[in-house]
Design an enzyme around this catalytic site. Structure first.
Site, PDB file in Angstrom:
ATOM      1  N   ASN A   1     -57.097  -4.560  78.041  1.00 57.79           N
ATOM      2  CA  ASN A   1     -57.172  -5.056  79.127  1.00 57.79           C
ATOM      3  C   ASN A   1     -56.078  -6.053  79.327  1.00 57.79           C
ATOM      4  O   ASN A   1     -55.213  -6.197  78.471  1.00 57.79           O
ATOM      5  CB  ASN A   1     -58.641  -5.581  79.165  1.00 57.79           C
ATOM      6  CG  ASN A   1     -58.967  -6.520  78.055  1.00 57.79           C
ATOM      7  OD1 ASN A   1     -57.995  -7.460  77.715  1.00 57.79           O
ATOM      8  ND2 ASN A   1     -60.041  -6.507  77.665  1.00 57.79           N
ATOM      9  N   LEU A   2     -56.435  -6.993  80.312  1.00 58.42           N
ATOM     10  CA  LEU A   2     -55.125  -7.782  80.630  1.00 58.42           C
ATOM     11  C   LEU A   2     -54.983  -9.000  79.439  1.00 58.42           C
ATOM     12  O   LEU A   2     -53.930  -9.255  78.969  1.00 58.42           O
ATOM     13  CB  LEU A   2     -55.108  -8.494  81.957  1.00 58.42           C
ATOM     14  CG  LEU A   2     -53.984  -9.234  82.717  1.00 58.42           C
ATOM     15  CD1 LEU A   2     -52.842  -8.196  82.596  1.00 58.42           C
ATOM     16  CD2 LEU A   2     -54.364  -9.824  83.993  1.00 58.42           C
ATOM     17  N   SER A   3     -56.227  -9.465  78.953  1.00 56.41           N
ATOM     18  CA  SER A   3     -56.159 -10.356  78.033  1.00 56.41           C
ATOM     19  C   SER A   3     -55.397  -9.960  76.763  1.00 56.41           C
ATOM     20  O   SER A   3     -54.921 -10.483  76.077  1.00 56.41           O
ATOM     21  CB  SER A   3     -57.845 -10.937  77.848  1.00 56.41           C
ATOM     22  OG  SER A   3     -58.175 -11.718  78.898  1.00 56.41           O
ATOM     23  N   GLU A   4     -55.928  -8.752  76.374  1.00 54.04           N
ATOM     24  CA  GLU A   4     -55.536  -8.292  75.096  1.00 54.04           C
ATOM     25  C   GLU A   4     -53.836  -7.794  75.163  1.00 54.04           C
ATOM     26  O   GLU A   4     -52.984  -7.999  74.259  1.00 54.04           O
ATOM     27  CB  GLU A   4     -56.248  -6.722  74.854  1.00 54.04           C
ATOM     28  CG  GLU A   4     -57.650  -7.095  74.484  1.00 54.04           C
ATOM     29  CD  GLU A   4     -58.377  -5.654  74.601  1.00 54.04           C
ATOM     30  OE1 GLU A   4     -59.587  -5.723  73.975  1.00 54.04           O
ATOM     31  OE2 GLU A   4     -58.102  -4.673  75.465  1.00 54.04           O
TER      32      GLU A   4
ATOM     33  N   ASP B   1     -65.305   0.260  77.905  1.00 58.59           N
ATOM     34  CA  ASP B   1     -66.024   1.474  77.093  1.00 58.59           C
ATOM     35  C   ASP B   1     -66.098   2.632  78.156  1.00 58.59           C
ATOM     36  O   ASP B   1     -65.589   3.491  77.830  1.00 58.59           O
ATOM     37  CB  ASP B   1     -67.108   1.350  76.668  1.00 58.59           C
ATOM     38  CG  ASP B   1     -67.243   0.276  75.706  1.00 58.59           C
ATOM     39  OD1 ASP B   1     -66.402  -0.138  74.897  1.00 58.59           O
ATOM     40  OD2 ASP B   1     -68.481  -0.379  75.250  1.00 58.59           O
TER      41      ASP B   1
END
Length: 481
Positions: A197-200, A265
């Protein structure tokens, strides 16, 4: 061309999920007062619900898509572990859960009231590295039975040998999809697809300051980590499918957000199931984006069925969801996707203020010139400038809804903002880049706006006859007597 009927044939997908499993528990009730003991709301619990979570939620998502799903992970020898096993059996997931006597099953308890998550309680242990070897041994025994592997990393210790797991799968000719937790993507070297995701993405060193920066840094990360493809989930900005040589962006397709729990998920489960069933990567990514839009409208870690996905895909394909009109950018992305699938795009335009039989016959004729019909629709301000202060009779929103309901119309895109220069569809035609430009009435090609552009780009211009005795002006005069 994407054949949505293939969504009825996902039983051929076989996916082994390996990762950190957990039990998701929900306490759901109403809130109408503050506790006298502390400044916190009091939730009167109406019911509780237990669901398979973490990597187990990925597996249950696959099963709900009718794919063959197996889950390999670690649980404690406790009540929650046994409950998790029972839940997976009910959801037709084959479980290979290794029990530890000296550990407890990871659980996450959420308190929910009025569709809002108020607090989450985590009970968890990080499993010792030695147990990862047991997982690795069982994985080696299972891998030949499945054609796709999904690695669901929540950094709880199950995947301490993740590099070995990926290499073993690739050596066996399997596709490997990774939902990462580590900031070091090189740990997942050799993966087919990674789905941060964007944070990761940012935590791993990705630059999301602009689209160009995002693409550049994503490609550098893929090269450095030895990973084939990235499907970057960007929340309300949609998803981006990125390879070293190409990229595709899929806008967010969300009508309502209830709960984002487990959305990642669902994305990797849908992607893995579709790839396992033989879908093209780009088609699988597009459908995974739609699946995410479906699941976030549900409460908790939810799932998507093939029927829901097919229905949403068919709606979004032509943007006909009741009361929903995609933005101009979303429509253009859908149109571009249709063109990439080999479909012939037809464009026409008009005010279509009071829809009548002449309009309907004309639009049906225009659609017959290709596979998809785009209607450029003058804004209210544009109609007023062109037709007079008493027009339009129907607002832009109403005109869009009526046109969208026609079987022959696939997309309706408004144009003509606050300037006279934008009363023609010239700029919109250049953005749509249709193979056919249709116009009704007594025109010559050299007087049709956008005709030269379409012809210069290999398209054609079609002049269609109008229906005698049918006009909006005539209808208005008739109503007024």
């Amino acid at each position: 061309m994407l054949d949505l009927a293939r969504l009825d044939q996902l039983q051929n997908a076989s996916v082994l999920v390996i990762g950190d499993v957990m039990l998701d528990r929900y306490f759901i009730g109403d809130t109408n007062r503050i506790s006298p003991e502390a400044p916190v709301p009091v939730v009167r619990v109406a019911h509780t619900e237990d669901r398979a979570g973490g990597a187990a939620n990925v597996a249950r998502n696959i099963a709900h898509l009718d794919g063959q799903a197996a889950i390999l992970g670690i649980i404690g020898n406790d009540t929650d572990g046994r409950l998790l096993k029972d839940l997976l059996i009910k959801e037709k997931v084959h479980s290979e859960l290794l029990e530890l006597d000296d550990a407890r099953t990871i659980s996450k308890t959420r308190i929910i009231s009025r569709h809002q998550q108020m607090v989450r309680l985590d009970m968890e242990d990080t499993f010792p590295v030695a147990q990862a070897e047991s997982v690795k041994q069982r994985y080696a025994e299972l891998i030949e039975q499945y054609n796709t592997v999904i690695i669901s990393d929540y950094a709880k210790g199950t995947l301490a040998c993740v590099g070995d797991l990926i290499q073993a799968a690739r050596k066996a000719g399997k596709q490997v999809l990774v939902d990462p937790k580590s900031k070091d993507f090189s740990l997942y070297r050799g993966a087919t697809v990674i789905t941060p995701n964007l944070s990761e993405f940012k935590a791993a060193g990705g630059d999301a300051s602009s689209d160009d920066a995002m693409l550049s840094s994503a490609r550098a990360m893929l090269t450095d980590a030895g990973i084939d493809t990235m499907l970057l989930t960007r929340s309300e900005q949609g998803m981006s499918l990125i390879t070293p040589t190409e990229h595709h962006h899929f806008p967010a397709e969300v009508l309502e957000v209830s709960d984002v729990t487990g959305a990642g998920d669902t994305v990797i489960a849908t992607l893995g199931t579709l790839l396992s069933a033989g879908f093209d990567l780009k088609d699988a990514a597009w459908l995974s984006n739609l699946a995410a839009g479906i699941v976030v409208a549900k409460l908790g870690a939810a799932t998507v069925s093939p029927e829901e996905l097919a229905a949403r895909a068919s709606h979004q394909w032509s943007a006909k969801t009741s009361g929903y009109h995609p933005s101009v950018e979303q429509s253009l992305l859908h149109i571009d996707y249709a063109r990439q699938q080999g479909e012939r795009i037809v464009f026409t335009n008009g005010c279509f203020d009071i829809l009548h039989a002449g309009h309907v016959r004309y639009l049906a004729q225009a659609r017959a010139l290709g596979d998809r019909l785009v209607v450029g629709l003058n804004s209210d301000a544009s109609v007023r400038r062109l037709k007079g202060e008493e027009r339009p009779v129907n607002s832009l929103e109403d005109r869009m809804e009526v046109l969208s309901a026609l079987a022959c119309v696939d997309w309706v895109i408004p144009f003509g903002d606050n300037t006279v220069e934008n009363d023609t569809p010239e700029q919109l035609i250049k953005r749509v880049n249709p193979q056919v430009l249709a116009k009704g009435g007594d025109y010559s090609i050299d007087t049709i706006v956008g005709a030269d552009f379409v012809q210069e780009n290999g398209g054609e211009v079609a002049i269609l006859p109008t229906v005698e005795g049918r006009s909006t002006t005539g209808l208005i005069k008739k109503v007024r007597g």
